[in-house]
Enzyme design. Structure first.
Site, PDB file in Angstrom:
ATOM      1  N   THR A  68       6.892  -0.323  -3.061  1.00 12.18           N
ATOM      2  CA  THR A  68       7.086  -1.388  -2.074  1.00 12.18           C
ATOM      3  C   THR A  68       8.494  -1.940  -2.201  1.00 12.18           C
ATOM      4  OG1 THR A  68       6.153  -3.453  -1.238  1.00 12.18           O
ATOM      5  CG2 THR A  68       6.329  -3.248  -3.598  1.00 12.18           C
ATOM      6  N   ALA A 116      -2.152  -3.344  -5.013  1.00 17.29           N
ATOM      7  CA  ALA A 116      -2.477  -4.271  -3.922  1.00 17.29           C
ATOM      8  C   ALA A 116      -3.705  -5.109  -4.254  1.00 17.29           C
ATOM      9  CB  ALA A 116      -2.696  -3.488  -2.625  1.00 17.29           C
TER      10      ALA A 116
END
Length: 285
Positions: A68, A116
């Site tokens: 990310t 996540a």
């Protein structure tokens, strides 16, 4: 406390899989007050750390796929928080529309980098704790206190496979606050952070264009440009640029922008030529 079933599978001399320590009851290990299943060993933390890929251990049995780009920085008008929206599972793009900013309360934001599920779960627990603080003390929690609560929560599971690198940004009585918290127990305060696999590319843009006295339009463009260049170079980042502006009266979500469209805005024009216009030449021996 009940003992969990040992799920380790070994092979006997004939090559068949044999499970050791299994019973018909299907017992689950539980710690008082928690519902998390733990490995049936004397030290679950060291066992999990040995077999889980948290810091790129190549021989780990459990591979945590993460990638990310997130960033946040202070400037004279508050704090800019920017993220991409791509979620990956190994080399597969799992989603292009992940919301990597957790809206903890109207004055407090958290970002997601790492696993996540870990980030979403613990930052929502943080939101609950922040609300309880407001009810108990009749005032909004400070950014420093919120980040301290989060680091204390994850420290309880240090070494048990959590993968989490988050930024806590917000505005309190002392003004704008920005902290970095990760699953290893680090808690840092600074004016600028970038976290994730694309952070090295984002830092290159931020280090070039950042200064505290940026105008709001300049700060927003810097955050947008840093995320774009990170997505352009990092295969695990992409999707859209999600921007938030944290001000004294709360955060404001800015419009989403597709990184594929930003390419034509930020990438220098490339002049194309034909073979006739630019024929091949060969060096003479």
């Amino acid at each position: 406390m009940n003992r969990a079933l040992e799920q380790l599978t070994k092979q006997d001399a004939s090559g068949h899989s044999v499970r050791h320590g299994l019973d018909s009851e299907g017992e689950q290990a539980r710690i008082s007050g928690l519902n998390f299943e733990l490995a049936s060993v004397n030290n679950p933390a060291s066992f999990t750390q040995k077999y889980t890929d948290v810091k790129s251990e190549k021989d780990a049995l459990l591979k945590i796929a993460h990638g990310t780009t997130t960033l946040a920085f202070k400037f004279k008008g508050g704090i800019i928080v920017a993220t991409d929206s791509r979620a990956t599972a190994g080399n597969v793009i799992a989603s292009q529309t992940v919301k990597k900013v957790i809206e903890i309360n109207p004055y407090l934001l958290g970002t997601m980098a790492g696993g996540a599920a870990d980030c979403q779960y613990w930052e929502r627990v943080l939101g609950m704790q922040c609300r309880l603080h407001e009810l108990r003390h009749k005032k909004r929690i400070s950014v420093a206190a919120a980040s301290k609560i989060l680091v204390n929560l994850v420290l309880q599971y240090n070494g048990m496979g959590l993968s989490m690198g988050t930024m806590i940004a917000g505005w309190d009585e002392k003004g704008p606050g920005l902290f970095y918290v990760d699953s290893e127990g680090q808690r840092l305060e600074n004016a600028l952070f970038s976290v994730g696999s694309g952070s090295t590319f984002a830092y290159g843009v931020l280090d070039t264009g950042y200064r505290y006295d940026l105008e709001p339009e300049e700060a927003i463009d810097l955050g947008r440009r840093a995320i774009f260049h990170a997505t352009h170079r990092d295969a695990f980042s992409g999707g859209v640029v999600r921007l938030y502006w944290v001000k004294e009266d709360g955060w404001v979500a800015l419009p989403l922008e597709d990184v594929s469209e930003l390419y034509y805005q930020y990438h220098p024009e490339v002049k194309t030529t034909t073979a006739t216009e630019s024929p091949l030449t060969f060096a003479q021996a």
